[in-house]
Write an enzyme that holds these catalytic residues in place. Structure first.
Site, PDB file in Angstrom:
ATOM      1  N   GLY A  16       0.830  -1.194   0.000  1.00  0.00           N
ATOM      2  CA  GLY A  16       0.000   0.000   0.000  1.00  0.00           C
ATOM      3  C   GLY A  16       0.865   1.245   0.000  1.00  0.00           C
ATOM      4  O   GLY A  16       2.088   1.177   0.173  1.00  0.00           O
ATOM      5  N   THR A  19       0.811   7.416   3.960  1.00  0.00           N
ATOM      6  CA  THR A  19       0.718   8.869   3.776  1.00  0.00           C
ATOM      7  C   THR A  19       1.018   9.675   5.034  1.00  0.00           C
ATOM      8  O   THR A  19       0.832  10.894   5.035  1.00  0.00           O
ATOM      9  CB  THR A  19      -0.684   9.252   3.261  1.00  0.00           C
ATOM     10  N   ASP A  43      -3.257   4.137   2.539  1.00  0.00           N
ATOM     11  CA  ASP A  43      -3.390   4.148   3.999  1.00  0.00           C
ATOM     12  C   ASP A  43      -3.313   5.577   4.525  1.00  0.00           C
ATOM     13  O   ASP A  43      -2.350   6.297   4.263  1.00  0.00           O
ATOM     14  CB  ASP A  43      -2.276   3.308   4.641  1.00  0.00           C
ATOM     15  N   TYR A  48      -3.835  12.160  10.590  1.00  0.00           N
ATOM     16  CA  TYR A  48      -2.832  12.672   9.658  1.00  0.00           C
ATOM     17  C   TYR A  48      -3.237  14.007   9.027  1.00  0.00           C
ATOM     18  O   TYR A  48      -2.399  14.675   8.412  1.00  0.00           O
ATOM     19  CB  TYR A  48      -2.575  11.666   8.525  1.00  0.00           C
ATOM     20  N   LYS A  77      -8.478   5.639  10.024  1.00  0.00           N
ATOM     21  CA  LYS A  77      -8.408   5.199  11.421  1.00  0.00           C
ATOM     22  C   LYS A  77      -9.116   6.167  12.372  1.00  0.00           C
ATOM     23  O   LYS A  77      -9.085   7.385  12.167  1.00  0.00           O
ATOM     24  CB  LYS A  77      -6.947   5.054  11.846  1.00  0.00           C
ATOM     25  N   HIS A 110      -7.087   3.365  15.995  1.00  0.00           N
ATOM     26  CA  HIS A 110      -5.684   3.732  15.818  1.00  0.00           C
ATOM     27  C   HIS A 110      -4.811   3.350  17.008  1.00  0.00           C
ATOM     28  O   HIS A 110      -3.615   3.079  16.859  1.00  0.00           O
ATOM     29  CB  HIS A 110      -5.579   5.242  15.559  1.00  0.00           C
ATOM     30  N   SER A 156      -5.036  -1.176  15.443  1.00  0.00           N
ATOM     31  CA  SER A 156      -3.656  -0.725  15.260  1.00  0.00           C
ATOM     32  C   SER A 156      -3.013  -0.559  16.627  1.00  0.00           C
ATOM     33  O   SER A 156      -3.628  -0.012  17.547  1.00  0.00           O
ATOM     34  CB  SER A 156      -3.638   0.609  14.497  1.00  0.00           C
ATOM     35  N   LYS A 262       5.940   4.875   2.745  1.00  0.00           N
ATOM     36  CA  LYS A 262       5.604   6.240   2.342  1.00  0.00           C
ATOM     37  C   LYS A 262       6.828   6.907   1.740  1.00  0.00           C
ATOM     38  O   LYS A 262       7.918   6.874   2.303  1.00  0.00           O
ATOM     39  CB  LYS A 262       5.098   7.042   3.549  1.00  0.00           C
ATOM     40  N   SER A 263       6.640   7.500   0.566  1.00  0.00           N
ATOM     41  CA  SER A 263       7.662   8.345  -0.029  1.00  0.00           C
ATOM     42  C   SER A 263       6.959   9.380  -0.886  1.00  0.00           C
ATOM     43  O   SER A 263       5.922   9.092  -1.485  1.00  0.00           O
ATOM     44  CB  SER A 263       8.634   7.534  -0.884  1.00  0.00           C
ATOM     45  N   GLU A 271      10.047   2.485  -7.025  1.00  0.00           N
ATOM     46  CA  GLU A 271      10.891   1.356  -6.608  1.00  0.00           C
ATOM     47  C   GLU A 271      10.234   0.541  -5.502  1.00  0.00           C
ATOM     48  O   GLU A 271      10.349  -0.697  -5.470  1.00  0.00           O
ATOM     49  CB  GLU A 271      12.244   1.874  -6.136  1.00  0.00           C
ATOM     50  N   ASN A 272       9.524   1.208  -4.595  1.00  0.00           N
ATOM     51  CA  ASN A 272       8.936   0.521  -3.444  1.00  0.00           C
ATOM     52  C   ASN A 272       7.840  -0.469  -3.816  1.00  0.00           C
ATOM     53  O   ASN A 272       7.517  -1.350  -3.020  1.00  0.00           O
ATOM     54  CB  ASN A 272       8.389   1.544  -2.447  1.00  0.00           C
TER      55      ASN A 272
END
Length: 320
Positions: A16, A19, A43, A48, A77, A110, A156, A262-263, A271-272
């Protein structure tokens, strides 16, 4: 993309797009790149404060016909400062409004401990709610499935004992447990427990949360190097001609655990997700398993909340 079947009947992509800490135009651009690269599992969390941006992008993709709603798997969440039965429906409805969606695919509690917050943007205003009642909260979570606001529900940062209590007394069983999981904190017993009970595990901080460590001054209690600078990870990456991030992500999904890296860097986020064209061999896996240092490898103790270790539902060892 490998898909994991959920007890409730849903299908959760094993990779996934995470974020946390991303927002605004940076997140909007990155999420567009992520969707172009094949991510369909997104996600987020009310905490957030980026659900509106995510909703904007997802609805643009849906309205343009580039994806359908059924193509997406969206997770959000219930925040720790709303870990009370009377808050569940209110906050899920707010999340749905933010996201511009009629339902989410997974709604998680969460944290197992509850807080009160005078100011949701200021951690210093948050105090412990000692009356957290998991069973009462879960009954309202089940209602959200019944009403169609979420397809599945989960947890979580809960420990095995807390999960077992819900398994014993719930009508709708938890489908997912999201926890910190990386080479230094592999939580093998917890992962096995979840697998034995039909619960899919999602790993967060798989790459080490370097950005989060800077923001919140997080550190491993055992003096280990950054995950992506670990000599074993680097050696295995060189052997396979892959990036260190691809190695630790592949290590995790080979164990059947979902990852949500996350990137906001377009090259790295591509790549991930490109981790399905190779496999770690038994020696690679053994060498990476040996990097586990147990709770000394835990970054997230949640001591940013004053007095949290005194909460009756604090999920981690108080001393290591």
């Amino acid at each position: 993309m490998k898909i994991l079947k959920l007890r409730s009947g849903g299908e959760m992509p094993i990779v996934g797009y995470g974020t946390w800490t991303a927002s605004g135009d940076v997140l909007e651009n990155a999420l567009n790149e992520a969707l172009k690269s094949g991510y369909r599992h997104i996600d987020t969390a009310y905490l957030y404060k980026n659900e509106c941006t995510i909703g904007k992008v997802l609805n643009e993709w849906i309205s343009s016909g580039r994806v359908t709603r059924d193509d997406l798997f969206v997770v959000t969440k219930l925040p720790a400062y709303a870990t009370r039965p009377e808050d569940v429906e209110k906050y899920l409805k707010e999340s749905l409004q933010n996201l511009g969606l009629n339902y989410v695919d997974m709604y998680l509690i969460h944290s197992p401990f509850g807080l009160f917050a005078k100011d949701q943007t200021d951690l210093d205003t948050m105090v412990i709610d000692y009356d957290t009642d998991h069973l009462a909260i879960w009954k309202v979570m089940e209602k959200q499935v019944d009403c169609g606001r979420t397809k599945a529900i989960g947890l979580s940062n809960f420990n095995a004992k807390q999960v077992q209590k819900l398994l014993d007394y719930s009508r709708i069983k938890p489908d997912n447990l999201q926890v910190e999981h990386h080479i230094y904190l592999q939580q093998t017993e917890l992962v096995d427990f979840c697998r034995d009970n039909g619960i899919v595990v999602t790993a967060y901080s798989t790459l080490g949360t370097k950005d989060g460590k800077k923001r919140l001054n997080l550190n491993w209690s055992k003096g280990v190097p950054e995950i992506l600078e670990n000599e074993v990870v680097l050696r295995v990456a060189s052997k396979h001609g892959k990036t260190p991030a691809q190695i630790v992500l592949r290590f995790t999904i080979q164990k059947g655990v979902v990852v949500i890296p996350k990137s906001t860097n377009s090259q790295r986020l591509v790549e991930n997700i490109q981790i399905f064209d190779f496999e770690l061999d038994a020696q690679d896996v053994e060498d990476l398993e040996r990097q586990d240092v147990g709770d000394k490898g835990r970054l997230w103790w949640f001591t940013i909340f004053a007095g949290v270790k005194d909460h009756p539902e604090y999920p981690f060892p108080k001393e290591i």
